[in-house]
Scaffold this active site. Sequence first.
Site: not given
Length: 290
Positions: A207, A209
């Site tokens: 993902d 941050d």
Amino acid sequence: MTVLGILGGSGLYEIAGLKGATWRCVESPFGETSDEFLFGELDGLQLVFVPRHGRGHRHSPTSINYRANIDALKRVGVTDILSLSACGSLREDLPPGHFVVVDQFIDRTFAREKSFFGEGLVAHVSMAHPTCNRLAEIVHDCARDAGFPIRFGGTYLAMEGPQFSSLAESRLYRSWGCDVIGMTNMPEAKLAREAEICYVTVAMVTDFDCWHPDHDHVQVADIVRVLLDNAERAKSLVTMVAPRLAKARPAPCPAGCDHALEHALITAPAARSPEMAKKLDAVAGRVLKG
């Protein structure tokens, strides 16, 4: 002879297809390892797999006994370590699903034992170039041949956790030029260097941050899906790397990993603690016996 150690991160708790696969406990004077180790053979290469968080993900990044894991790997003859680690991205051009062959670290952890050495036997190893370039090139070439999106070189920011970054922290780490962020590669890389084991990290992005404007819209299910996809590709990567490493291993390591302690011990022989020396029989036995 090459013996490959695999340190599996979040989502990676076993390696299938090993010949003669056996789980067994390895004792260490530094305490209990994360779990039993999985021993087996893959395309002629002896392999030892360690689920870093334990099967079932029992250990947090802080509670992992990094010293026991690395010491035990050294005791069973591991010469090279491939660390597979889930991470967040700090760059727009490293979206979820991308891999990074890390070559630098910034260590922001603070609640972990970071060295095998200490009072009674002091050593200082160089961490200027913390990973093994020979291993890095092999892993990168295999991933590229497989068509995996992968970048050669990058800086991994190791944070303590278990909470994720605040927005201010995430922006700070981006301003430092960091590429990915995770919680487990430190002090792991430092300890591998002290143990004179070649080490490389493949950081697998799950993902963005929290710096990213779309971060708050990402669902947990999306992250889990990417995590599992990354884990499957990581397993494929191991099967590709194995036959490359099974070939003749250069000795000494061109990067100097297997002689990192050559000039690192600073405590005079007469002043060294016998207890510490005994505890370090695997990690530093080569130089202590010299």
